[in-house]
Design a protein around this motif. Structure first.
Motif, PDB file in Angstrom:
ATOM      1  N   ASN A 248       0.815  -1.223   0.000  1.00 14.83           N
ATOM      2  CA  ASN A 248       0.000   0.000   0.000  1.00 14.83           C
ATOM      3  C   ASN A 248       0.850   1.275   0.000  1.00 14.83           C
ATOM      4  O   ASN A 248       0.316   2.379   0.129  1.00 14.83           O
ATOM      5  CB  ASN A 248      -0.949   0.013   1.192  1.00 14.83           C
ATOM      6  CG  ASN A 248      -0.220   0.019   2.528  1.00 14.83           C
ATOM      7  OD1 ASN A 248       1.003   0.095   2.595  1.00 14.83           O
ATOM      8  ND2 ASN A 248      -0.984  -0.064   3.615  1.00 14.83           N
ATOM      9  N   GLY A 249       2.168   1.121  -0.127  1.00  8.42           N
ATOM     10  CA  GLY A 249       3.066   2.275  -0.165  1.00  8.42           C
ATOM     11  C   GLY A 249       3.746   2.589   1.142  1.00  8.42           C
ATOM     12  O   GLY A 249       4.685   3.398   1.180  1.00  8.42           O
ATOM     13  N   ASN A 250       3.307   1.984   2.227  1.00  9.85           N
ATOM     14  CA  ASN A 250       3.983   2.193   3.510  1.00  9.85           C
ATOM     15  C   ASN A 250       5.398   1.614   3.464  1.00  9.85           C
ATOM     16  O   ASN A 250       5.614   0.488   2.999  1.00  9.85           O
ATOM     17  CB  ASN A 250       3.207   1.532   4.646  1.00  9.85           C
ATOM     18  CG  ASN A 250       1.887   2.216   4.928  1.00  9.85           C
ATOM     19  OD1 ASN A 250       1.685   3.380   4.576  1.00  9.85           O
ATOM     20  ND2 ASN A 250       0.966   1.503   5.557  1.00  9.85           N
ATOM     21  N   ASP A 251       6.355   2.386   3.947  1.00  9.84           N
ATOM     22  CA  ASP A 251       7.759   1.980   3.922  1.00  9.84           C
ATOM     23  C   ASP A 251       8.409   2.578   5.170  1.00  9.84           C
ATOM     24  O   ASP A 251       8.701   3.776   5.208  1.00  9.84           O
ATOM     25  CB  ASP A 251       8.431   2.499   2.642  1.00  9.84           C
ATOM     26  CG  ASP A 251       9.822   1.934   2.437  1.00  9.84           C
ATOM     27  OD1 ASP A 251      10.423   1.452   3.422  1.00  9.84           O
ATOM     28  OD2 ASP A 251      10.320   1.981   1.296  1.00  9.84           O
ATOM     29  N   PHE A 252       8.613   1.763   6.198  1.00  2.95           N
ATOM     30  CA  PHE A 252       9.051   2.315   7.482  1.00  2.95           C
ATOM     31  C   PHE A 252       9.905   1.308   8.241  1.00  2.95           C
ATOM     32  O   PHE A 252       9.929   0.107   7.915  1.00  2.95           O
ATOM     33  CB  PHE A 252       7.838   2.729   8.324  1.00  2.95           C
ATOM     34  CG  PHE A 252       6.907   1.596   8.659  1.00  2.95           C
ATOM     35  CD1 PHE A 252       7.033   0.889   9.846  1.00  2.95           C
ATOM     36  CD2 PHE A 252       5.872   1.239   7.780  1.00  2.95           C
ATOM     37  CE1 PHE A 252       6.175  -0.151  10.159  1.00  2.95           C
ATOM     38  CE2 PHE A 252       5.001   0.206   8.089  1.00  2.95           C
ATOM     39  CZ  PHE A 252       5.156  -0.497   9.277  1.00  2.95           C
ATOM     40  N   VAL A 253      10.594   1.807   9.266  1.00  2.00           N
ATOM     41  CA  VAL A 253      11.498   0.995  10.075  1.00  2.00           C
ATOM     42  C   VAL A 253      11.135   1.126  11.549  1.00  2.00           C
ATOM     43  O   VAL A 253      10.928   2.244  12.048  1.00  2.00           O
ATOM     44  CB  VAL A 253      12.963   1.429   9.873  1.00  2.00           C
ATOM     45  CG1 VAL A 253      13.895   0.617  10.776  1.00  2.00           C
ATOM     46  CG2 VAL A 253      13.381   1.281   8.415  1.00  2.00           C
ATOM     47  N   LEU A 254      11.056  -0.009  12.250  1.00  2.62           N
ATOM     48  CA  LEU A 254      10.990  -0.031  13.715  1.00  2.62           C
ATOM     49  C   LEU A 254      12.417  -0.120  14.224  1.00  2.62           C
ATOM     50  O   LEU A 254      13.145  -1.054  13.880  1.00  2.62           O
ATOM     51  CB  LEU A 254      10.196  -1.242  14.216  1.00  2.62           C
ATOM     52  CG  LEU A 254       8.814  -1.515  13.638  1.00  2.62           C
ATOM     53  CD1 LEU A 254       8.200  -2.732  14.331  1.00  2.62           C
ATOM     54  CD2 LEU A 254       7.904  -0.307  13.771  1.00  2.62           C
ATOM     55  N   HIS A 255      12.824   0.825  15.039  1.00  2.66           N
ATOM     56  CA  HIS A 255      14.207   0.870  15.506  1.00  2.66           C
ATOM     57  C   HIS A 255      14.353   0.210  16.878  1.00  2.66           C
ATOM     58  O   HIS A 255      13.583   0.484  17.793  1.00  2.66           O
ATOM     59  CB  HIS A 255      14.692   2.319  15.582  1.00  2.66           C
ATOM     60  CG  HIS A 255      14.794   2.987  14.249  1.00  2.66           C
ATOM     61  ND1 HIS A 255      15.951   2.988  13.501  1.00  2.66           N
ATOM     62  CD2 HIS A 255      13.868   3.666  13.516  1.00  2.66           C
ATOM     63  CE1 HIS A 255      15.748   3.652  12.372  1.00  2.66           C
ATOM     64  NE2 HIS A 255      14.487   4.075  12.353  1.00  2.66           N
ATOM     65  N   ASN A 256      15.353  -0.671  16.981  1.00  8.49           N
ATOM     66  CA  ASN A 256      15.700  -1.317  18.253  1.00  8.49           C
ATOM     67  C   ASN A 256      14.510  -2.019  18.906  1.00  8.49           C
ATOM     68  O   ASN A 256      14.264  -1.885  20.115  1.00  8.49           O
ATOM     69  CB  ASN A 256      16.307  -0.298  19.224  1.00  8.49           C
ATOM     70  CG  ASN A 256      17.630   0.250  18.740  1.00  8.49           C
ATOM     71  OD1 ASN A 256      18.462  -0.494  18.226  1.00  8.49           O
ATOM     72  ND2 ASN A 256      17.818   1.552  18.873  1.00  8.49           N
ATOM     73  N   ALA A 257      13.785  -2.783  18.104  1.00  6.07           N
ATOM     74  CA  ALA A 257      12.636  -3.528  18.626  1.00  6.07           C
ATOM     75  C   ALA A 257      13.110  -4.709  19.471  1.00  6.07           C
ATOM     76  O   ALA A 257      14.046  -5.428  19.104  1.00  6.07           O
ATOM     77  CB  ALA A 257      11.772  -4.019  17.470  1.00  6.07           C
ATOM     78  N   VAL A 258      12.447  -4.903  20.597  1.00  7.85           N
ATOM     79  CA  VAL A 258      12.761  -6.001  21.514  1.00  7.85           C
ATOM     80  C   VAL A 258      11.890  -7.204  21.155  1.00  7.85           C
ATOM     81  O   VAL A 258      10.687  -7.066  20.890  1.00  7.85           O
ATOM     82  CB  VAL A 258      12.507  -5.576  22.966  1.00  7.85           C
ATOM     83  CG1 VAL A 258      12.697  -6.752  23.926  1.00  7.85           C
ATOM     84  CG2 VAL A 258      13.439  -4.423  23.345  1.00  7.85           C
ATOM     85  N   ALA A 259      12.495  -8.397  21.176  1.00  6.66           N
ATOM     86  CA  ALA A 259      11.759  -9.626  20.882  1.00  6.66           C
ATOM     87  C   ALA A 259      12.125 -10.702  21.900  1.00  6.66           C
ATOM     88  O   ALA A 259      13.169 -10.634  22.562  1.00  6.66           O
ATOM     89  CB  ALA A 259      12.058 -10.102  19.469  1.00  6.66           C
ATOM     90  N   HIS A 260      11.259 -11.698  22.012  1.00  5.33           N
ATOM     91  CA  HIS A 260      11.495 -12.810  22.930  1.00  5.33           C
ATOM     92  C   HIS A 260      11.129 -14.124  22.240  1.00  5.33           C
ATOM     93  O   HIS A 260      10.502 -14.136  21.179  1.00  5.33           O
ATOM     94  CB  HIS A 260      10.662 -12.642  24.204  1.00  5.33           C
ATOM     95  CG  HIS A 260       9.179 -12.563  23.957  1.00  5.33           C
ATOM     96  ND1 HIS A 260       8.535 -11.377  23.638  1.00  5.33           N
ATOM     97  CD2 HIS A 260       8.202 -13.509  23.953  1.00  5.33           C
ATOM     98  CE1 HIS A 260       7.247 -11.595  23.472  1.00  5.33           C
ATOM     99  NE2 HIS A 260       7.026 -12.893  23.659  1.00  5.33           N
ATOM    100  N   ASP A 261      11.516 -15.239  22.850  1.00  7.09           N
ATOM    101  CA  ASP A 261      11.142 -16.535  22.298  1.00  7.09           C
ATOM    102  C   ASP A 261       9.802 -16.981  22.882  1.00  7.09           C
ATOM    103  O   ASP A 261       9.186 -16.269  23.686  1.00  7.09           O
ATOM    104  CB  ASP A 261      12.238 -17.575  22.527  1.00  7.09           C
ATOM    105  CG  ASP A 261      12.359 -18.006  23.988  1.00  7.09           C
ATOM    106  OD1 ASP A 261      11.788 -17.343  24.868  1.00  7.09           O
ATOM    107  OD2 ASP A 261      13.045 -19.014  24.247  1.00  7.09           O
ATOM    108  N   LYS A 262       9.344 -18.154  22.469  1.00  4.98           N
ATOM    109  CA  LYS A 262       8.054 -18.680  22.940  1.00  4.98           C
ATOM    110  C   LYS A 262       8.202 -20.199  23.043  1.00  4.98           C
ATOM    111  O   LYS A 262       7.926 -20.931  22.108  1.00  4.98           O
ATOM    112  CB  LYS A 262       6.942 -18.294  21.957  1.00  4.98           C
ATOM    113  CG  LYS A 262       5.525 -18.596  22.425  1.00  4.98           C
ATOM    114  CD  LYS A 262       4.524 -17.963  21.462  1.00  4.98           C
ATOM    115  CE  LYS A 262       3.075 -18.177  21.917  1.00  4.98           C
ATOM    116  NZ  LYS A 262       2.627 -19.570  21.718  1.00  4.98           N
TER     117      LYS A 262
END
Length: 267
Positions: A51-65
């Motif tokens: 849809n034209g969106n082009d962006f970056v999430l900076h320093n996103a935190v993630a975990h396992d499951k």
């Protein structure tokens, strides 16, 4: 579970066929199955949407499951928790060197509710500021049908402690280095619209691993290792039912603890 069985059968059949052709070079094999847990570094996640969106999430935190409760709640579904399997081929009669096909079914979940800096273009507007990750109002992103790292390891092991009769190893030290491909299935939600995307090859990984192998019996062993590596996703699918062609690019480092049971096979 069906897809897991097909993948294991295919890998095992391929390796077994190869062993018949190369049985003059290979001096035995082993198989392993077990489970893992991970910690991840922060990641910059770049979304490029149809849809034209082009962006970056900076320093996103993630975990396992881990989903380890499934081991006793649904014991027949052995592929629900984060699992590992290996097929290894020994390169010498002393079984100190081997090549190994390794599959890590790790799960990677970007943590909801965190505030991250977002830069780029959303809804035709330039953005550069903080946003809260929420699946209903913004997005949710995870690889939980697997981050799925398939790679080839070079393996060495060294006897640390023989049995009392000194007829075989009791405890060995093992180390491994490897590289390979990522085959994720990415679960993506954009403003409340969710799709668990298809499995596909989406990047590469490198890793190093070390630990101990305890031979409880002559052919059965328990292996406990620590692993670290780098993972790069070049084109992970991040589509929704109404938006096809969305892609996500990101990379991260990880540390992983692995426990497996194994069995040695002599040709």
């Amino acid at each position: 579970m069906k897809k897991l069985s097909v993948l294991i059968l295919f890998t095992g059949s391929f390796l077994y066929s190869s062993s018949q052709v190369k049985n003059r070079l290979l001096k035995g094999m082993y198989i392993q199955w077990g489970y893992n847990t991970e910690s991840y570094t922060k990641s910059n996640i770049h979304f490029k949407m149809s849809n034209g969106n082009d962006f970056v999430l900076h320093n996103a935190v993630a975990h396992d499951k881990g989903d380890f409760d499934a081991i006793y709640k649904e014991p027949s579904q052995i592929s629900i928790p984060q699992y590992n399997y290996r097929f290894g081929f020994y390169l010498n009669y002393a079984h100190t060197k081997a090549l190994e096909i390794n599959f890590d079914h790790a799960k990677y979940v970007v943590t909801d509710g965190q505030t991250v800096r977002v830069t780029g273009t959303i809804d035709g507007k330039h953005v550069d500021g903080d946003s809260v990750l929420n699946p209903d109002t913004f997005l949710h992103f995870e690889h939980t049908d697997g981050a799925n790292w398939l790679h080839i390891n070079y393996v060495e092991q060294h006897v640390l402690l023989p049995t009392a009769s000194k007829s075989r190893p009791l405890l060995t030290g093992v180390w491994k280095v490897g590289a390979g491909i990522n085959i994720p299935r990415t679960d993506f939600t954009w403003r409340g619209e969710r799709l668990n995307n298809n499995f596909h090859v989406a990047g590469y990984n490198i890793s190093a691993e070390a630990g101990l192998r305890l031979y409880m019996l002559r052919k059965f062993f328990f292996e406990c290792t620590g692993k670290t590596g780098f993972v790069r996703y070049i084109n992970a699918l991040a589509c929704t039912p109404s938006q096809k062609g969305n892609r996500a690019t990101h990379s991260f480092g990880y540390v992983e603890a692995i426990a497996t049971l194994g069995y040695d096979i002599k040709f």
